[in-house]
Design a protein around this motif. Structure first.
Motif, mmCIF file in Angstrom:
data_model
loop_
_atom_site.group_PDB
_atom_site.id
_atom_site.type_symbol
_atom_site.label_atom_id
_atom_site.label_comp_id
_atom_site.label_asym_id
_atom_site.label_seq_id
_atom_site.Cartn_x
_atom_site.Cartn_y
_atom_site.Cartn_z
ATOM 1 N N ARG A 271 0.817 -1.212 0.000
ATOM 2 C CA ARG A 271 0.000 0.000 0.000
ATOM 3 C C ARG A 271 0.853 1.266 0.000
ATOM 4 N N GLN A 272 2.120 1.132 0.405
ATOM 5 C CA GLN A 272 3.003 2.297 0.492
ATOM 6 C C GLN A 272 3.649 2.675 -0.837
ATOM 7 N N LEU A 273 3.578 1.777 -1.808
ATOM 8 C CA LEU A 273 4.186 2.077 -3.110
ATOM 9 C C LEU A 273 3.520 3.279 -3.760
ATOM 10 N N ARG A 274 4.303 4.002 -4.532
ATOM 11 C CA ARG A 274 3.709 5.033 -5.380
ATOM 12 C C ARG A 274 3.324 4.376 -6.706
ATOM 13 N N PRO A 275 2.306 4.892 -7.375
ATOM 14 C CA PRO A 275 1.812 4.265 -8.608
ATOM 15 C C PRO A 275 2.872 4.047 -9.674
ATOM 16 N N GLU A 276 3.870 4.961 -9.752
ATOM 17 C CA GLU A 276 4.871 4.824 -10.819
ATOM 18 C C GLU A 276 5.778 3.618 -10.626
ATOM 19 N N ARG A 277 5.653 2.920 -9.495
ATOM 20 C CA ARG A 277 6.435 1.701 -9.260
ATOM 21 C C ARG A 277 5.740 0.450 -9.811
ATOM 22 N N LEU A 278 4.486 0.590 -10.189
ATOM 23 C CA LEU A 278 3.726 -0.569 -10.655
ATOM 24 C C LEU A 278 3.956 -0.824 -12.144
ATOM 25 N N THR A 279 4.042 -2.094 -12.503
ATOM 26 C CA THR A 279 4.198 -2.472 -13.904
ATOM 27 C C THR A 279 2.827 -2.584 -14.571
ATOM 28 N N LEU A 280 2.841 -2.726 -15.876
ATOM 29 C CA LEU A 280 1.597 -2.948 -16.618
ATOM 30 C C LEU A 280 0.863 -4.162 -16.072
ATOM 31 N N LEU A 281 1.575 -5.252 -15.840
ATOM 32 C CA LEU A 281 0.927 -6.469 -15.327
ATOM 33 C C LEU A 281 0.364 -6.258 -13.928
ATOM 34 N N ASN A 282 1.034 -5.432 -13.100
ATOM 35 C CA ASN A 282 0.491 -5.085 -11.777
ATOM 36 C C ASN A 282 -0.859 -4.395 -11.915
ATOM 37 N N PHE A 283 -0.942 -3.442 -12.839
ATOM 38 C CA PHE A 283 -2.197 -2.699 -13.031
ATOM 39 C C PHE A 283 -3.310 -3.631 -13.524
ATOM 40 N N ILE A 284 -2.970 -4.543 -14.434
ATOM 41 C CA ILE A 284 -3.979 -5.492 -14.934
ATOM 42 C C ILE A 284 -4.447 -6.401 -13.803
ATOM 43 N N GLU A 285 -3.491 -6.897 -13.011
ATOM 44 C CA GLU A 285 -3.825 -7.779 -11.891
ATOM 45 C C GLU A 285 -4.735 -7.077 -10.885
ATOM 46 N N LEU A 286 -4.416 -5.824 -10.574
ATOM 47 C CA LEU A 286 -5.235 -5.066 -9.627
ATOM 48 C C LEU A 286 -6.630 -4.779 -10.196
ATOM 49 N N THR A 287 -6.697 -4.422 -11.473
ATOM 50 C CA THR A 287 -7.999 -4.165 -12.111
ATOM 51 C C THR A 287 -8.907 -5.381 -11.978
ATOM 52 N N ASN A 288 -8.369 -6.552 -12.289
ATOM 53 C CA ASN A 288 -9.174 -7.774 -12.215
ATOM 54 C C ASN A 288 -9.535 -8.128 -10.774
ATOM 55 N N ALA A 289 -8.596 -7.901 -9.860
ATOM 56 C CA ALA A 289 -8.850 -8.227 -8.454
ATOM 57 C C ALA A 289 -9.920 -7.320 -7.858
ATOM 58 N N PHE A 290 -9.869 -6.030 -8.164
ATOM 59 C CA PHE A 290 -10.895 -5.112 -7.660
ATOM 60 C C PHE A 290 -12.254 -5.405 -8.282
ATOM 61 N N HIS A 291 -12.231 -5.860 -9.525
ATOM 62 C CA HIS A 291 -13.488 -6.266 -10.178
ATOM 63 C C HIS A 291 -14.078 -7.486 -9.455
ATOM 64 N N ASN A 292 -13.232 -8.454 -9.166
ATOM 65 C CA ASN A 292 -13.703 -9.665 -8.481
ATOM 66 C C ASN A 292 -14.184 -9.362 -7.064
ATOM 67 N N GLU A 293 -13.637 -8.302 -6.492
ATOM 68 C CA GLU A 293 -14.023 -7.897 -5.123
ATOM 69 C C GLU A 293 -15.290 -7.056 -5.139
ATOM 70 N N GLY A 294 -15.761 -6.750 -6.356
ATOM 71 C CA GLY A 294 -17.018 -6.005 -6.492
ATOM 72 C C GLY A 294 -16.861 -4.506 -6.423
ATOM 73 N N LEU A 295 -15.638 -4.000 -6.527
ATOM 74 C CA LEU A 295 -15.406 -2.557 -6.466
ATOM 75 C C LEU A 295 -15.391 -1.916 -7.854
ATOM 76 N N MET A 296 -15.320 -2.753 -8.895
ATOM 77 C CA MET A 296 -15.301 -2.223 -10.259
ATOM 78 C C MET A 296 -16.339 -2.981 -11.094
#
Length: 296
Positions: A271-296
């Motif tokens: 949670r402490q990371l800044r967004p510019e540290r995330l890779t493309l695959l990190n963003f895809i993984e988070l998008t899908n995870a938040f969708h599965n959690e019902g937030l997206m």
């Protein structure tokens, strides 16, 4: 050569054309006329254009780049929004029978329909252009999100924007545009172009970007638009941590914060990371995870 005149992109011919038609570069359309034959030829070479290729060009101006493409390509279709340049192009490109000029805004054009009407489906399609700087990103995103498939896209743009497109995680230039563009294509800088190569000289240097189809990703987002929206939200406040930006996207209610924490724990992303540290695959993984959690 089809005639004895110097090539359109030579400084002498460029100035002669501008003087004859009393042309003044329109700042509102981002016009600057490239007048360096070596650079023009290198742009076409960067796209590896050959006589089997069909090519789309955007903003041909007085035809300098168009001429170099036409000498090598099977056919060129160029979109020019400025009506005042149509008679100029009729004259400068009159000897090139494989060129068609369409007086239309590329952002409003039905690109798939034009491609279907103008080109044979069995030939490679490429895009080669000196893009107007003020609408570079909308044009690129529009082209990449269309159903038209290009074997290569080679475009000139402001050097600063080019650096953002190719930026890697952890660098100052890395941002939402980097992630979104790199999701769509493999992006690289072919070469840089000094401001002195133009008439009139712009206030910035330029770069030639080459985009080619990227390799298949190991995981894909459940929806492209959701990924793009999520990435933009994460970069809304660059100096804030990922945790703070995620609360900006989803809300700060205790129950929502708990679900955000769950997703971060599942993905192993701090949670402490800044967004510019995330890779493309990190963003895809988070998008899908938040969708599965019902937030997206």
């Amino acid at each position: 050569m089809t005639n004895e005149l110097p090539e359109i992109g030579s400084p002498a011919r460029t100035k002669a054309i501008l003087n004859r038609y009393r042309l003044v570069a329109k700042k509102s359309l981002g016009q600057n006329f490239l007048s360096d034959l070596n650079i023009l030829r290198n742009i076409v070479a960067a796209g590896d254009v050959n006589d089997h290729d069909n090519v789309i060009e955007i903003g041909p101006g007085i035809g300098a780049l168009t001429e170099q493409i036409a000498k090598r390509a099977h056919k060129v279709v160029a979109f020019e929004i400025d009506e005042n340049l149509l008679p100029v192009l009729d004259e400068t490109l009159m000897d090139y029978k494989n060129v068609k000029i369409i007086n239309e805004d590329i952002l409003k054009a039905n690109l798939p329909a034009v491609v279907a009407d103008e080109f044979e489906a069995d030939r490679p399609l490429k895009l080669v252009a000196n893009l107007p700087y003020y609408i570079t990103t909308p044009i690129l995103m529009g082209v990449l999100q269309s159903t038209v498939r290009f074997e290569a896209i080679v475009v000139m743009m402001q050097a600063e924007v080019a650096e953002r497109l190719v930026a890697e995680p952890g660098t100052k230039a890395y941002g939402s545009l980097s992630v979104i563009m790199q999701y769509r294509a493999h992006v690289e800088i072919a070469f840089n172009v000094p401001r002195t190569a133009f008439i009139p000289q712009p206030n910035v240097d330029s770069a030639i970007i080459r985009l080619t189809p990227r390799e298949v990703l190991p995981v894909n987002p459940y929806e492209d638009k959701a990924l793009f929206s999520f990435v933009k939200g994460c970069f809304a406040h660059r100096r804030k941590s990922l945790w703070n930006n995620l609360q900006g996207i989803f809300g700060k209610q205790p129950e929502v914060r708990e679900r955000i924490e769950t997703v971060l724990n599942q993905t192993g992303i701090s949670r402490q990371l800044r967004p510019e540290r995330l890779t493309l695959l990190n963003f895809i993984e988070l998008t899908n995870a938040f969708h599965n959690e019902g937030l997206m």
